[in-house]
Design a protein around this motif. Structure first.
Motif, PDB file in Angstrom:
ATOM      1  N   THR A  58      -5.899   1.702   0.981  1.00 54.37           N
ATOM      2  CA  THR A  58      -6.435   0.483   1.583  1.00 54.37           C
ATOM      3  C   THR A  58      -7.906   0.463   1.887  1.00 54.37           C
ATOM      4  O   THR A  58      -8.140  -0.873   1.687  1.00 54.37           O
ATOM      5  N   SER A  78      -2.110   6.287   1.382  1.00 52.96           N
ATOM      6  CA  SER A  78      -2.009   4.969   1.593  1.00 52.96           C
ATOM      7  C   SER A  78      -3.418   4.504   2.440  1.00 52.96           C
ATOM      8  O   SER A  78      -3.902   3.087   1.771  1.00 52.96           O
ATOM      9  N   GLU A 114      -9.320  -0.782  -1.363  1.00 52.76           N
ATOM     10  CA  GLU A 114      -9.163  -1.924  -1.764  1.00 52.76           C
ATOM     11  C   GLU A 114      -9.913  -3.197  -0.952  1.00 52.76           C
ATOM     12  O   GLU A 114     -10.660  -4.019  -1.386  1.00 52.76           O
ATOM     13  N   HIS A 147       0.797  -1.161   0.124  1.00 56.06           N
ATOM     14  CA  HIS A 147       0.013  -0.035   0.060  1.00 56.06           C
ATOM     15  C   HIS A 147       0.801   1.182   0.109  1.00 56.06           C
ATOM     16  O   HIS A 147       0.530   2.306  -0.714  1.00 56.06           O
TER      17      HIS A 147
END
Length: 289
Positions: free
Chosen positions: A279, A275, A282, A121
């Motif tokens: 995350t 990041s 995703e 990430h």
């Protein structure tokens, strides 16, 4: 059905061969364990979106056992397999990196897996290929383990930022080592100032080197390097003097300044936010699938 049968037979035969070399007790049971774990790792790998062959799984098993000393420790075959197949890390380095990840988290395979995901990430948030960063980290596994969980996260940022500047983590570690020789570092700094006609301030870079803060070290080197236009106007001895003061080579300074001219972003706060957003995105995508 015939093909599946042949594959299972091959797994059994190869597991038996491997069991003869790795077993410390009941060879038949250990061979069966290897076969079951091999197939299980292959199934897990497919679930993660990559294919792990039986030979790769058995090679990973061997590396884990050689590293940890017992067949019972070979429990993270698919995770190490991801490092080798997806990220291109050599099998031995992948097994070692997984062990280091366990050491800096909670000593579990799950903790190591979470760290592996974090690295991916962070690399994506930096806009750097995760493969390059993972290989960098694997090649400097001892450095990764030295500073514990928090320090390891900083090292990942350092590796990604180094890549953005055209360098790698090994170059950053080398620069830090050079700056740790404080007497020589100050001498090189004063020499460079005299030759290039401008003042440097490498105190923060040396402090980062002492603290092991590789990410801050990357930023300080980039800051003190100056501008590409200025560097291109220097003579060869001047360029060498500046590079020596920064603890790198002339070619490295050129890469750093070319990246700076393109406006690379080394802001950790911005990247950490990116990041986190990545995350969450995703996770949402995984839930939808």
């Amino acid at each position: 059905a015939k093909a599946v049968g042949v594959a299972l037979l091959n797994t059994a035969v190869e597991s038996y061969k491997l069991g003869r070399g790795l077993s410390t007790g009941n060879q038949a049971m250990d061979s069966l364990m290897i076969g079951v774990r091999t197939v299980g790792a292959q199934i897990k790998s497919l679930g993660k979106g990559f294919m792990l062959t039986g030979d790769e799984a058995r090679a990973i098993t061997t590396e884990i056992v050689m590293l940890n000393g017992a067949l019972d420790d070979a429990t993270a075959i698919s995770q190490v397999g991801e490092l080798t197949v997806v990220f291109g890390v050599a099998t031995g380095e992948a097994a070692n990196l997984h062990k280091m990840m366990k050491a800096v988290t909670d000593s579990t395979d799950e903790g190591a897996s979470a760290m592996q995901t974090q690295i991916r990430h962070l690399a994506k948030a930096h806009g750097v290929a995760p493969t390059a960063v993972m290989q960098d980290i694997a090649g400097n596994a001892m450095e990764f383990a030295r500073f514990g969980k928090d320090g390891a996260a900083g090292l990942v940022n350092a590796a990604a930022n180094a890549r953005k500047l055209g360098l790698n983590l090994e170059k950053v570690v080398g620069a830090g080592d050079a700056l740790l020789d404080v007497q020589s570092s100050i001498k090189n700094e004063m020499k460079a100032e005299m030759m290039i006609g401008r003042q440097l301030n490498l105190d923060a870079a040396r402090a980062a080197a002492v603290a092991g803060d590789r990410n801050e070290l990357v930023k300080q080197i980039a800051q003190q390097a100056g501008t590409l236009a200025e560097f291109n106007q220097m003579s060869v001895p001047q360029q060498r003097a500046l590079a020596a003061a920064l603890g790198v080579q002339v070619g490295d300074v050129t890469k750093i300044l070319q990246a700076k001219a393109k406006g690379v972003n080394l802001d950790a706060k911005v990247l950490d936010n990116q990041s986190k957003q990545l995350t969450e995105s995703e996770k949402l995508a995984d839930n939808m699938n």
